[in-house]
Design a protein around this motif. Sequence first.
Motif, short mmCIF file in Angstrom:
data_model
loop_
_atom_site.label_atom_id
_atom_site.label_comp_id
_atom_site.label_asym_id
_atom_site.label_seq_id
_atom_site.Cartn_x
_atom_site.Cartn_y
_atom_site.Cartn_z
N MET A 104 0.87 -1.18 0.00
CA MET A 104 0.00 0.00 0.00
C MET A 104 0.91 1.23 0.00
N ASP A 105 0.62 2.18 -0.86
CA ASP A 105 1.40 3.41 -0.95
C ASP A 105 0.40 4.55 -1.10
N ILE A 106 0.23 5.35 -0.04
CA ILE A 106 -0.79 6.39 -0.07
C ILE A 106 -0.25 7.71 0.46
N HIS A 107 -0.88 8.78 0.04
CA HIS A 107 -0.67 10.10 0.63
C HIS A 107 -1.79 10.26 1.65
N VAL A 108 -1.43 10.46 2.91
CA VAL A 108 -2.43 10.55 3.96
C VAL A 108 -3.10 11.91 3.97
N CYS A 109 -4.23 11.99 4.63
CA CYS A 109 -5.08 13.18 4.59
C CYS A 109 -4.59 14.32 5.48
N GLY A 110 -3.65 14.06 6.37
CA GLY A 110 -3.13 15.09 7.26
C GLY A 110 -1.62 14.98 7.35
N ILE A 111 -1.05 15.65 8.34
CA ILE A 111 0.40 15.63 8.53
C ILE A 111 0.72 14.72 9.71
N ILE A 112 1.76 13.89 9.55
CA ILE A 112 2.15 12.89 10.54
C ILE A 112 3.38 13.37 11.31
N ASP A 113 3.38 13.13 12.62
CA ASP A 113 4.57 13.34 13.45
C ASP A 113 5.30 11.99 13.49
N ILE A 114 6.31 11.82 12.66
CA ILE A 114 6.99 10.55 12.48
C ILE A 114 7.65 10.05 13.76
N GLU A 115 8.26 10.94 14.51
CA GLU A 115 9.00 10.55 15.71
C GLU A 115 8.12 9.91 16.77
N LYS A 116 6.84 10.25 16.79
CA LYS A 116 5.94 9.73 17.82
C LYS A 116 5.00 8.65 17.27
N SER A 117 5.19 8.23 16.04
CA SER A 117 4.40 7.16 15.44
C SER A 117 5.07 5.82 15.71
N ASN A 118 4.29 4.72 15.62
CA ASN A 118 4.86 3.40 15.87
C ASN A 118 4.08 2.32 15.15
N VAL A 119 4.66 1.12 15.14
CA VAL A 119 4.05 -0.06 14.51
C VAL A 119 4.10 -1.20 15.51
N LYS A 120 2.99 -1.95 15.58
CA LYS A 120 2.93 -3.14 16.44
C LYS A 120 2.52 -4.32 15.56
N MET A 121 3.23 -5.43 15.71
CA MET A 121 2.91 -6.63 14.95
C MET A 121 2.36 -7.68 15.90
N ALA A 122 1.18 -8.19 15.58
CA ALA A 122 0.56 -9.25 16.37
C ALA A 122 0.38 -10.46 15.46
N GLY A 123 -0.16 -11.53 16.00
CA GLY A 123 -0.31 -12.76 15.22
C GLY A 123 -1.24 -12.63 14.04
N THR A 124 -2.25 -11.77 14.14
CA THR A 124 -3.25 -11.67 13.07
C THR A 124 -3.29 -10.33 12.37
N LYS A 125 -2.51 -9.36 12.85
CA LYS A 125 -2.58 -8.04 12.21
C LYS A 125 -1.30 -7.25 12.43
N VAL A 126 -1.15 -6.22 11.61
CA VAL A 126 -0.10 -5.23 11.77
C VAL A 126 -0.82 -3.92 12.08
N GLU A 127 -0.49 -3.32 13.22
CA GLU A 127 -1.14 -2.09 13.66
C GLU A 127 -0.17 -0.92 13.48
N ILE A 128 -0.56 0.05 12.69
CA ILE A 128 0.27 1.23 12.41
C ILE A 128 -0.39 2.42 13.10
N ASN A 129 0.31 3.00 14.06
CA ASN A 129 -0.20 4.16 14.81
C ASN A 129 0.52 5.41 14.35
N LEU A 130 -0.20 6.28 13.67
CA LEU A 130 0.36 7.52 13.14
C LEU A 130 -0.05 8.68 14.05
N LYS A 131 0.92 9.36 14.60
CA LYS A 131 0.67 10.51 15.46
C LYS A 131 0.35 11.70 14.58
N LYS A 132 -0.80 12.31 14.82
CA LYS A 132 -1.19 13.50 14.06
C LYS A 132 -0.36 14.70 14.50
#
Length: 137
Positions: free
Chosen positions: A92-120
């Motif tokens: 997936m390659d998208i331009h998001v609808c707002g601006i992201i604070d990269i330093e405070k964003s994170n990713v969590k990987m679980a057994g059934t999903k990948v969770e991407i948390n983007l800090k606004k």
Amino acid sequence: MKYWSCCQRKTSEFNNFLNQEGCETGKHVWIKPKAAGQKMTSCRYDFFQTPTFVTINCYAKAADPELTTIEANQVRLKVHIVFEGGQSVFDMDIHVCGIIDIEKSNVKMAGTKVEINLKKADSFSWSQLEFVQPSAS
């Protein structure tokens, strides 16, 4: 004159430029090489938001953390998930609808999903995940 800098195929017609076949090594490779046994697949994903975060859940069982990459800048998100024991790939390659604070964003990987948390960067609600360029009419 229009041309891709990687292969120098030149044309003066813009439609011909857009219809050029992709080269094998440059920036306009239209078909990504697949590793043996991998298939490109769609992956169910959804998103929700709080005043400070946008969370994207990509439902991919047994995602491989060694082969999965999540790249982001302030306005773009690129996701490459290898899952199901290396048999499936989701991009997936998208331009998001707002601006992201990269330093405070994170990713969590679980057994059934990948969770991407983007800090606004700004605390306003996004009307949608992906920014869609208005059509010129």
